[in-house]
Design an enzyme around this catalytic site. Structure first.
Site, PDB file in Angstrom:
ATOM      1  N   ARG A 139     -12.281  -5.136 -11.665  1.00 52.24           N
ATOM      2  CA  ARG A 139     -12.890  -3.804 -10.739  1.00 52.24           C
ATOM      3  C   ARG A 139     -14.558  -3.561 -10.900  1.00 52.24           C
ATOM      4  NH1 ARG A 139      -8.963  -0.842  -7.812  1.00 52.24           N
ATOM      5  NH2 ARG A 139     -10.456   0.975  -8.028  1.00 52.24           N
TER       6      ARG A 139
ATOM      7  N   TYR B  64       0.776  -1.081   0.078  1.00 55.15           N
ATOM      8  CA  TYR B  64      -0.057  -0.091  -0.117  1.00 55.15           C
ATOM      9  C   TYR B  64       0.741   1.291   0.092  1.00 55.15           C
ATOM     10  CZ  TYR B  64      -4.630  -2.244   0.504  1.00 55.15           C
ATOM     11  OH  TYR B  64      -5.692  -3.103   0.144  1.00 55.15           O
TER      12      TYR B  64
ATOM     13  N   ASN C 248     -13.809  -3.432   2.985  1.00 48.91           N
ATOM     14  CA  ASN C 248     -14.651  -3.770   1.847  1.00 48.91           C
ATOM     15  C   ASN C 248     -14.429  -4.991   1.110  1.00 48.91           C
ATOM     16  OD1 ASN C 248     -12.094  -2.929   0.922  1.00 48.91           O
ATOM     17  ND2 ASN C 248     -12.786  -1.125  -0.124  1.00 48.91           N
TER      18      ASN C 248
ATOM     19  N   THR D  71     -15.141   1.757  -4.104  1.00 47.60           N
ATOM     20  CA  THR D  71     -14.311   1.232  -2.903  1.00 47.60           C
ATOM     21  C   THR D  71     -15.241   1.283  -1.773  1.00 47.60           C
ATOM     22  OG1 THR D  71     -12.537   2.627  -4.019  1.00 47.60           O
ATOM     23  CG2 THR D  71     -12.391   2.514  -1.588  1.00 47.60           C
TER      24      THR D  71
ATOM     25  N   PHE E   7      -6.229   7.689   6.463  1.00 47.01           N
ATOM     26  CA  PHE E   7      -6.551   6.179   6.566  1.00 47.01           C
ATOM     27  C   PHE E   7      -5.593   5.329   6.638  1.00 47.01           C
ATOM     28  CE2 PHE E   7      -7.231   6.979   2.013  1.00 47.01           C
ATOM     29  CZ  PHE E   7      -6.617   5.892   1.387  1.00 47.01           C
TER      30      PHE E   7
ATOM     31  N   ARG F 184     -18.373  -6.109  -3.193  1.00 42.50           N
ATOM     32  CA  ARG F 184     -18.332  -5.161  -2.118  1.00 42.50           C
ATOM     33  C   ARG F 184     -19.529  -4.844  -1.536  1.00 42.50           C
ATOM     34  NH1 ARG F 184     -13.461  -1.247  -4.203  1.00 42.50           N
ATOM     35  NH2 ARG F 184     -11.652  -2.479  -3.181  1.00 42.50           N
TER      36      ARG F 184
HETATM   37  P1  IDP Z   1      -9.554   0.676  -4.097  1.00 46.75           P
HETATM   38  O1  IDP Z   1      -9.162  -0.516  -3.162  1.00 46.75           O
HETATM   39  O2  IDP Z   1     -11.176   0.673  -4.531  1.00 46.75           O
HETATM   40  O3  IDP Z   1      -8.764   0.553  -5.234  1.00 46.75           O
HETATM   41  P2  IDP Z   1      -8.036   2.588  -2.752  1.00 46.75           P
HETATM   42  O4  IDP Z   1      -8.366   4.161  -3.124  1.00 46.75           O
HETATM   43  O5  IDP Z   1      -6.714   2.309  -3.636  1.00 46.75           O
HETATM   44  O6  IDP Z   1      -9.465   1.972  -3.489  1.00 46.75           O
HETATM   45  O7  IDP Z   1      -7.907   2.497  -1.491  1.00 46.75           O
HETATM   46  C1  IDP Z   1      -7.374   1.228  -0.823  1.00 46.75           C
HETATM   47  C2  IDP Z   1      -8.094   0.922   0.171  1.00 46.75           C
HETATM   48  O8  IDP Z   1      -7.890   1.779   1.408  1.00 46.75           O
HETATM   49  C3  IDP Z   1      -9.534   0.703   0.030  1.00 46.75           C
HETATM   50  O9  IDP Z   1      -9.782  -0.587  -0.489  1.00 46.75           O
HETATM   51  C4  IDP Z   1     -10.127   0.737   1.483  1.00 46.75           C
HETATM   52  O10 IDP Z   1      -9.877  -0.516   2.132  1.00 46.75           O
HETATM   53  C5  IDP Z   1      -9.379   1.719   2.020  1.00 46.75           C
HETATM   54  N1  IDP Z   1      -9.522   3.324   2.034  1.00 46.75           N
HETATM   55  C6  IDP Z   1      -9.638   3.746   1.050  1.00 46.75           C
HETATM   56  N2  IDP Z   1     -10.132   4.970   1.423  1.00 46.75           N
HETATM   57  C7  IDP Z   1     -10.488   5.111   2.622  1.00 46.75           C
HETATM   58  C8  IDP Z   1     -11.104   6.042   3.630  1.00 46.75           C
HETATM   59  O11 IDP Z   1     -11.340   7.351   3.081  1.00 46.75           O
HETATM   60  N3  IDP Z   1     -11.196   5.653   4.903  1.00 46.75           N
HETATM   61  C9  IDP Z   1     -10.890   4.300   5.070  1.00 46.75           C
HETATM   62  N4  IDP Z   1     -10.427   3.363   4.478  1.00 46.75           N
HETATM   63  C10 IDP Z   1     -10.154   3.946   3.057  1.00 46.75           C
END
Ligand code: IDP
Length: 136
Positions: free
Chosen positions: A87, A51, A116, A93, A59, A104
């Site tokens: 996707r 990550y 998620n 997300t 977060f 999800r």
């Molecule tokens: P994605 O998994 O849909 O590609 P990303 O923006 O890459 O989304 O974020 C990675 C992971 O970080 C997400 O799947 C989710 O588990 C977590 N995440 C993303 N945005 C937030 C947030 O605003 N609050 C808490 N967790 C978040």
């Protein structure tokens, strides 16, 4: 259309809630071929490397703690247009925004967007980088 490879992760909440079988079934039904698969527990270094693009975000600590909270399943998926198709199957997300019938929407925690249920690579470049972290 090109055959693509992508990385799927079934996250700790979905493993703990015994949804691995149903998620794998959805992948198979959608012609995302599983060419490799492993169950494992991430360590801190691996999780940070995975990550890395989110280091410093609000977060990030919550995300890291969650991803370290239990076993995950990592899968190498293959198929035509697999990155975008997976996707789409995952959904948005935030599980509250994920379309009906998506992974999800069905298995994500609607009170906690971190949990998620699944991850999927978002581009060819990330798929290549992410697959290399888990499959030699
Ligand atoms: P994605 O998994 O849909 O590609 P990303 O923006 O890459 O989304 O974020 C990675 C992971 O970080 C997400 O799947 C989710 O588990 C977590 N995440 C993303 N945005 C937030 C947030 O605003 N609050 C808490 N967790 C978040």
């Amino acid at each position: 259309m090109a055959i693509e490879k992508t990385l799927s992760i079934i996250k700790p909440n979905a493993v703990k809630q015994k949804h691995v079988g149903e998620i794998i079934s959805m992948l198979e039904q959608n012609n995302l071929r599983i060419s490799q698969m492993r169950m494992l527990q991430l360590d801190n270094v691996q999780a940070k490397m995975f990550y890395q693009e989110h280091i410093g975000k609000s977060f990030f600590d919550e995300l890291l703690n969650f991803m370290l909270s239990g076993e995950i399943v990592v899968l190498k998926l293959e198929g035509e247009n697999a990155i975008a198709r997976y996707r789409e199957l995952m959904g948005a997300t935030n599980p509250c925004d994920a379309k009906e019938g998506s992974i999800r929407e069905k298995f994500g925690d609607k009170t906690d967007l971190t949990q998620n249920a699944v991850h999927g690579s978002d581009s060819k470049e990330s798929a290549k980088r992410e697959l290399a972290l888990f499959f030699k």
